[in-house]
Every structure is written in C-alpha cells, then in structure tokens.
Design a protein around this motif. Structure first.
Motif, PDB file in Angstrom:
ATOM      1  N   ARG A   1       0.835  -1.207   0.000  1.00  0.00           N
ATOM      2  CA  ARG A   1       0.000   0.000   0.000  1.00  0.00           C
ATOM      3  C   ARG A   1       0.870   1.258   0.000  1.00  0.00           C
ATOM      4  O   ARG A   1       0.589   2.229  -0.714  1.00  0.00           O
ATOM      5  N   LEU A   2       1.921   1.237   0.805  1.00  0.00           N
ATOM      6  CA  LEU A   2       2.811   2.389   0.871  1.00  0.00           C
ATOM      7  C   LEU A   2       3.522   2.610  -0.462  1.00  0.00           C
ATOM      8  O   LEU A   2       3.647   3.749  -0.936  1.00  0.00           O
ATOM      9  N   LEU A   3       3.987   1.516  -1.059  1.00  0.00           N
ATOM     10  CA  LEU A   3       4.666   1.631  -2.346  1.00  0.00           C
ATOM     11  C   LEU A   3       3.719   2.129  -3.437  1.00  0.00           C
ATOM     12  O   LEU A   3       4.104   2.931  -4.289  1.00  0.00           O
ATOM     13  N   ALA A   4       2.462   1.661  -3.405  1.00  0.00           N
ATOM     14  CA  ALA A   4       1.486   2.095  -4.400  1.00  0.00           C
ATOM     15  C   ALA A   4       1.183   3.584  -4.255  1.00  0.00           C
ATOM     16  O   ALA A   4       1.075   4.314  -5.251  1.00  0.00           O
ATOM     17  N   THR A   5       1.048   4.040  -3.021  1.00  0.00           N
ATOM     18  CA  THR A   5       0.803   5.464  -2.780  1.00  0.00           C
ATOM     19  C   THR A   5       1.983   6.302  -3.248  1.00  0.00           C
ATOM     20  O   THR A   5       1.812   7.344  -3.893  1.00  0.00           O
TER      21      THR A   5
ATOM     22  N   ALA B   1       9.709   5.737 -10.552  1.00  0.00           N
ATOM     23  CA  ALA B   1       8.423   5.120 -10.857  1.00  0.00           C
ATOM     24  C   ALA B   1       8.616   3.674 -11.300  1.00  0.00           C
ATOM     25  O   ALA B   1       7.897   2.771 -10.859  1.00  0.00           O
ATOM     26  N   ALA B   2       9.614   3.458 -12.172  1.00  0.00           N
ATOM     27  CA  ALA B   2       9.915   2.093 -12.612  1.00  0.00           C
ATOM     28  C   ALA B   2      10.372   1.235 -11.439  1.00  0.00           C
ATOM     29  O   ALA B   2       9.981   0.068 -11.300  1.00  0.00           O
ATOM     30  N   ALA B   3      11.214   1.814 -10.572  1.00  0.00           N
ATOM     31  CA  ALA B   3      11.719   1.070  -9.420  1.00  0.00           C
ATOM     32  C   ALA B   3      10.590   0.726  -8.448  1.00  0.00           C
ATOM     33  O   ALA B   3      10.583  -0.358  -7.854  1.00  0.00           O
ATOM     34  N   LEU B   4       9.650   1.634  -8.289  1.00  0.00           N
ATOM     35  CA  LEU B   4       8.517   1.363  -7.402  1.00  0.00           C
ATOM     36  C   LEU B   4       7.632   0.249  -7.972  1.00  0.00           C
ATOM     37  O   LEU B   4       7.084  -0.562  -7.220  1.00  0.00           O
TER      38      LEU B   4
ATOM     39  N   GLY C   1      15.130   0.391  -0.768  1.00  0.00           N
ATOM     40  CA  GLY C   1      15.593   0.818  -2.078  1.00  0.00           C
ATOM     41  C   GLY C   1      14.729   1.939  -2.631  1.00  0.00           C
ATOM     42  O   GLY C   1      15.232   2.940  -3.145  1.00  0.00           O
ATOM     43  N   ALA C   2      13.407   1.779  -2.514  1.00  0.00           N
ATOM     44  CA  ALA C   2      12.489   2.818  -2.971  1.00  0.00           C
ATOM     45  C   ALA C   2      12.650   4.091  -2.139  1.00  0.00           C
ATOM     46  O   ALA C   2      12.618   5.212  -2.666  1.00  0.00           O
TER      47      ALA C   2
ATOM     48  N   GLU D   1      15.645   6.090  -3.199  1.00  0.00           N
ATOM     49  CA  GLU D   1      15.424   6.787  -4.454  1.00  0.00           C
ATOM     50  C   GLU D   1      14.580   8.036  -4.237  1.00  0.00           C
ATOM     51  O   GLU D   1      14.832   9.089  -4.837  1.00  0.00           O
ATOM     52  N   VAL D   2      13.571   7.938  -3.380  1.00  0.00           N
ATOM     53  CA  VAL D   2      12.762   9.113  -3.073  1.00  0.00           C
ATOM     54  C   VAL D   2      13.607  10.162  -2.342  1.00  0.00           C
ATOM     55  O   VAL D   2      13.488  11.361  -2.593  1.00  0.00           O
ATOM     56  N   LEU D   3      14.486   9.684  -1.438  1.00  0.00           N
ATOM     57  CA  LEU D   3      15.392  10.599  -0.752  1.00  0.00           C
ATOM     58  C   LEU D   3      16.288  11.314  -1.760  1.00  0.00           C
ATOM     59  O   LEU D   3      16.519  12.525  -1.673  1.00  0.00           O
TER      60      LEU D   3
END
Length: 306
Positions: free
Chosen positions: A19-23, A58-61, A156-157, A160-162
């Motif tokens: 859910r967190l990754l989808a958001t 986005a691809a990594a997520l 990892g995600a 990348e956001v950081l």
C-alpha cells in the motif's frame, strides 16, 4: 532435534508495504509529469535530470511492488523459505537503475558545461516545479520511513525518493541562482551534483544486496556473542557449525549444532534446553527462525570421522 519459529504478521507487513509503495508510486507519477512538462518549457537540464530520476523511481517502485507481491507467496516444497528473496532482487534492480541514471546525468551535465550553446533556462518556472517536487518527495519519504527499516526492497524505494528530494533541493538552489544572477551554468552544475549524490546511495544499496546474497551475518549480529549465550545455557557442553544469515532485511536465520551433556540427554532435559536456546535467540538477538541440532558428547567425533 530441531525447532523452528517463524514470525507472524509477515503477510500483514507485506500488504502494508505494498500500500505504501502504491501510494508513493502515485505521487511519483504525478510529479514526474509535472517535471517533464516543466523541464521542456523551462529548458532546464537539471529539472530534466530530476524528472528522469523520477521516471526511474516510478519504474523502481513498480519493481518493488511486484517483488513484495511475489515475496508474500507462501513457501512450497521447492522453495522452502518462500519467496522473500524476491525483495532482494528488486533492490538489486533499483541499485543498477540508480547507477545507470547517474552516469547519464553526469554525461549530459559535462556536455552542457563544455558547450553551453544558446541555452536559456526559465528560472522562475524551474523554481516552481522544483518546489512542487520537493514537497511531493517529502510526503513520499514520510510514508516510507517506517517500512524501509524492515524491508530492503522498501529501503531501495526510500533511498530513491530521498535522492529525488535532495535533487529537488539542488534544482531549487540552481533556479534561485538563475533568477537572481542570470548565470545559466548553474543548471548544468546542479545536474552534476545530482549525479554525484546518487552514486554513493546506489553503491550502499548494492553492497547490502551483496551481503544478503553472500549469506553474510546480518549487520549488527555478533556470532561470538551468540555462541557465548549458547554455551552459558545449563547442560550445554559445546557448540559448533554456527551459521547466521538473512533471507532479506529483517528476516535473519540461525542454525547450530549443540553438544549436550549425557545426563541431560538421559533425564529428558533436552527439550527444556531446546526451548531455552530458542528463547535466547528470539529475545536477545531478534532471530525468529532458529534451528538447533542437539547432540550427545560422542556425536561430534562421529560426525568428524564421517
């Protein structure tokens, strides 16, 4: 004799992570579109590099979402530990993508510095888009901050956001310089700064993936201390063949052969020793999956000859 304990809530954890990754994916996708449009309209290489990073995120997520879904599948007779290693391979893909992205940004930035041409960057628009990206990344980081501590894939995600958040901050600084001084080279320098920022985090993530795949002891786990705890258990004479590894972040596995004195084997205290050992691993070292083979004193020599 063997005993196994597995943590409950793995499925709940996986569903929460998904859910967190989808958001985060939804936030990243929206900001990606905004950054691409802003980069085209403003002519900013730094903003385009940050948009490319967002595309990579986005691809990594998506990879992370697929990996967590696969990891949630139950164990079977062929994959007796389940599919938790899928998270590790997802993190591996994230790390490789990050390094490839940083190389591309570095090449483009150097080319812009060497031959700036007639590039004109709209600093005001660049600044507005970068601020939007900064705020969106801050929200995504907040969403992932807890889950990244227990999942290498979510981490990892998170990294990348950081990287995107810091990248947006760098773009903001470059935009302010362009708006206030008109120095267009700030855009190319910001691109190189983003590339330099990405590489260490990617290398760190790949190093952690390598540690898991090499089945090294988890970071912070001291095998000598575990061995000392086992030897301090009443009835234990010796311990050998001690192994500690992890299936993925937060999923350590332990096994050992424990030599028990003959009296304990004869009078039925072996079961109590086994419970004590397992509780020791769970309570003191956060190892929920442990396997012990209890052996009489003469069994070690028999194994050695074999």
């Amino acid at each position: 004799m063997h005993d196994h304990a597995s943590g409950s809530g793995g499925g709940v954890r996986g569903a929460s992570d998904r859910r967190l990754l989808a958001t985060s994916l939804a936030i990243t996708s929206v900001v990606l579109v905004v950054q691409v449009v802003g980069a085209v309209l403003s002519g900013s290489l730094a903003l385009l590099a940050d948009a490319a990073h967002m595309f990579t995120d986005a691809a990594a997520l998506v990879i992370a979402l697929v990996a967590t879904a696969v990891a949630a599948r139950p164990a079977d007779d062929r994959r007796t530990y389940g599919y938790q290693r899928a998270e590790v391979f997802g993190a591996l893909a994230n790390g490789v993508i990050l390094i490839a992205l940083s190389a591309w940004v570095a090449v483009e930035g150097v080319q812009r510095l060497i031959d700036p041409g007639e590039v004109e960057v709209a600093g005001g628009l660049m600044l507005v888009v970068a601020v939007v990206g900064l705020l969106a990344n801050a929200v995504a980081m907040w969403l992932l901050s807890s889950a990244q501590k227990r999942s290498i894939n979510v981490r990892g995600a998170y990294l990348e956001v950081l990287g995107d958040l810091i990248g947006s901050a760098i773009v903001i600084v470059a935009a302010v310089v362009i708006v206030t001084t008109g120095w267009m080279q700030a855009d190319a320098i910001a691109s190189l700064a983003i590339a330099a920022m990405i590489i260490p985090r990617a290398v760190g993530l790949l190093r952690e993936v390598g540690s898991v795949l090499a089945e090294s002891a988890p970071k912070g786990t001291h095998v000598r201390e575990i061995r000392e705890h086992i030897l301090a258990t009443p009835g234990v004479v010796a311990v050998h063949d001690v192994h500690v590894w992890q299936l993925t972040r937060g999923a350590p596995v332990f096994s050992a052969h424990v030599v028990v004195d003959d009296d304990a084997m004869r009078d039925g205290r072996a079961a109590g020793i086994l419970r004590t050992l397992q509780s020791c691993l769970s309570d003191h070292f956060d190892v929920e999956h442990s396997t012990f083979q209890l052996e009489p004193a003469g069994h070690v020599e028999h194994d050695a000859h074999a």
